[in-house]
Design an enzyme around this catalytic site. Structure first.
Site, PDB file in Angstrom:
ATOM      1  N   HIS A  19      43.761  38.337  38.295  1.00 28.77           N
ATOM      2  CA  HIS A  19      42.946  37.172  37.935  1.00 28.77           C
ATOM      3  C   HIS A  19      41.547  37.299  38.522  1.00 28.77           C
ATOM      4  CE1 HIS A  19      43.337  35.190  41.967  1.00 28.77           C
ATOM      5  NE2 HIS A  19      44.535  35.765  41.969  1.00 28.77           N
ATOM      6  N   ASP A  44      39.519  34.523  38.508  1.00 25.79           N
ATOM      7  CA  ASP A  44      39.131  33.220  39.047  1.00 25.79           C
ATOM      8  C   ASP A  44      39.474  33.142  40.531  1.00 25.79           C
ATOM      9  OD1 ASP A  44      41.890  33.220  38.247  1.00 25.79           O
ATOM     10  OD2 ASP A  44      41.942  31.042  38.485  1.00 25.79           O
ATOM     11  N   GLU A  74      44.663  31.715  37.116  1.00 28.12           N
ATOM     12  CA  GLU A  74      45.760  31.858  38.069  1.00 28.12           C
ATOM     13  C   GLU A  74      45.662  30.847  39.193  1.00 28.12           C
ATOM     14  OE1 GLU A  74      48.314  33.351  41.301  1.00 28.12           O
ATOM     15  OE2 GLU A  74      46.173  32.919  41.364  1.00 28.12           O
ATOM     16  N   GLU A  75      44.441  30.550  39.626  1.00 31.06           N
ATOM     17  CA  GLU A  75      44.245  29.616  40.728  1.00 31.06           C
ATOM     18  C   GLU A  75      44.199  28.165  40.256  1.00 31.06           C
ATOM     19  OE1 GLU A  75      44.638  30.609  43.522  1.00 31.06           O
ATOM     20  OE2 GLU A  75      43.717  32.550  43.942  1.00 31.06           O
ATOM     21  N   GLU A  87      48.108  41.014  43.677  1.00 30.59           N
ATOM     22  CA  GLU A  87      48.048  39.970  44.699  1.00 30.59           C
ATOM     23  C   GLU A  87      48.013  40.579  46.098  1.00 30.59           C
ATOM     24  OE1 GLU A  87      47.628  36.817  44.534  1.00 30.59           O
ATOM     25  OE2 GLU A  87      47.849  36.476  42.380  1.00 30.59           O
TER      26      GLU A  87
END
Length: 375
Positions: A66, A68, A133-134, A162
């Site tokens: 991601h 973001d 994702e966040e 991650e």
């Protein structure tokens, strides 16, 4: 030149607070399209996603990530501009440095190297990159996976970038995650004057014995890969603010982080039975953030463990700890899913940072994983 460092800095310098991408994904497209990757832009409402793929055959190795990042909080709390990457004392500072722009940069550079060294590699390489994702995580990876599934486009292996490491790079990789189930519970009573409690029904008093029992329940014993399921109350709200009014309702929000030993349906059934046992007047809304998933073994786990040992000398630990990740949307398709990235000590914090000396080793680990699977 440390190419991973330079790309990480370029990504950090883009203010991509969720759900904004701020041009990060296009930067990746500009790097990968000349290598033969075909880009598919998948925008759902206000969320940008890309699906990049080189090759048409299986096996398919996908890197998921991601662009973001979470909000910075007060800028004055940072020692430097969170969107102007800065190196101090061997650390690269900036929002998203660890979560997870360093991983995106490392995998991109590793892919560039691998395609140059193995232009006729077997199978395919893909990128699934989201800017959700966040945030709510409803218009990002889950929607892309639905699109892929609708046309029967399957991943064999998915490496999620991650930040998994704890003390040193590669000491921990996540081969699964616990499920997450949220409940929004309202217990109803009857509002009244505190001096006349016999004319009221205090929902706080009514709900307390039930909550006490919930906190003491053993939900399961866990297993070799997962700890026992946990229950936590995260919010309680009741009352009017006055000292002389019995409230009419109490609102309680709680969460289960659950193992593969129990299902979300079973958790709901047990809570409902408890509410009925205590004869409460209630409304409850359940929200499943994700079911647990596990990649106990397989080619991806083996390639990652071997690559980490070769690059860092570390004997890595397989773990399912931590919160949820977008891997929960990919695992149900049948793909082997693994999370591997830099140290997570400063993620979502002020002065988020990543060790500069970890960037090239992370790139090398990714390179070796790709090579072991597709060369």
């Amino acid at each position: 030149m440390n190419h991973t460092l330079e790309l990480t800095k370029a990504l950090i310098n883009r203010n991509s607070v969720t759900p904004e991408d701020a041009g990060c994904q296009q930067l990746l497209c500009n790097r990968l399209e000349p290598l033969g990757f075909k880009t598919e832009h998948l925008r759902f409402e206000d969320v940008d996603n890309i699906w990049l793929r080189r090759g048409t055959k299986r096996p398919l190795l996908c890197f998921a990530g991601h662009t973001d990042v979470v909000p910075t909080g007060p800028i004055t709390d940072w020692d430097s501009d969170p969107f102007n990457a800065e190196i101090r004392d061997g650390l690269l500072y900036g929002r998203g440095s660890a979560d997870m722009k360093a991983s995106i940069a490392a995998f991109t550079v590793a892919t560039e190297r691998f395609v140059k060294d193995h232009p006729d590699h077997r199978g395919s390489i893909a990128y699934l990159i989201t800017s959700d994702e966040e945030g709510p995580s409803i218009n990002g990876t889950v929607k892309v996976v639905e699109t892929l599934e609708a046309r029967n486009e399957k991943m064999d292996w998915c490496l999620v970038g991650e930040p998994s490491s704890t003390n040193t790079l590669g000491d921990v990789i996540k081969n699964g995650r616990r499920g997450s189930l949220n409940a929004y519970l309202t217990v109803k009573g009857k509002q009244g004057h505190v001096a006349y409690p016999h004319l009221a029904r205090n929902p706080v008093h009514l709900a307390t014995p039930m909550l006490d029992e919930l906190t003491k329940m053993q939900w399961d014993m866990g297993n070799d890969f997962f700890p026992p399921t946990t229950f936590q109350v995260s919010n309680i709200n009741s009352g009017t603010g006055a000292t002389n009014v019995v409230p009419g309702t109490i609102d309680i929000i709680f969460n289960f982080r659950f193992s593969t030993e129990i299902t979300s349906e079973q958790l709901q059934e047990r809570v409902t039975a408890l509410l009925e046992k205590h004869e409460l007047d209630y409304d409850v809304k359940w929200v499943l953030s994700g079911n647990p998933f596990l990649t106990a073994k397989g080619e991806l786990v083996a390639a990652a463990v071997e690559s980490i040992a070769e690059v860092t000398g570390t004997k890595t630990e397989l773990s399912t700890s931590g919160g949820t990740s977008d891997g929960r949307f990919i695992a149900p398709t049948g793909a082997q899913v693994l999370e591997l990235g830099p140290r997570n000590e400063t993620i979502h914090q002020t002065n988020e940072c990543v060790e500069v000396d970890d960037l090239e080793p992370l790139e090398e680990i990714y390179y070796r994983i790709i090579k072991k699977l597709l060369a």
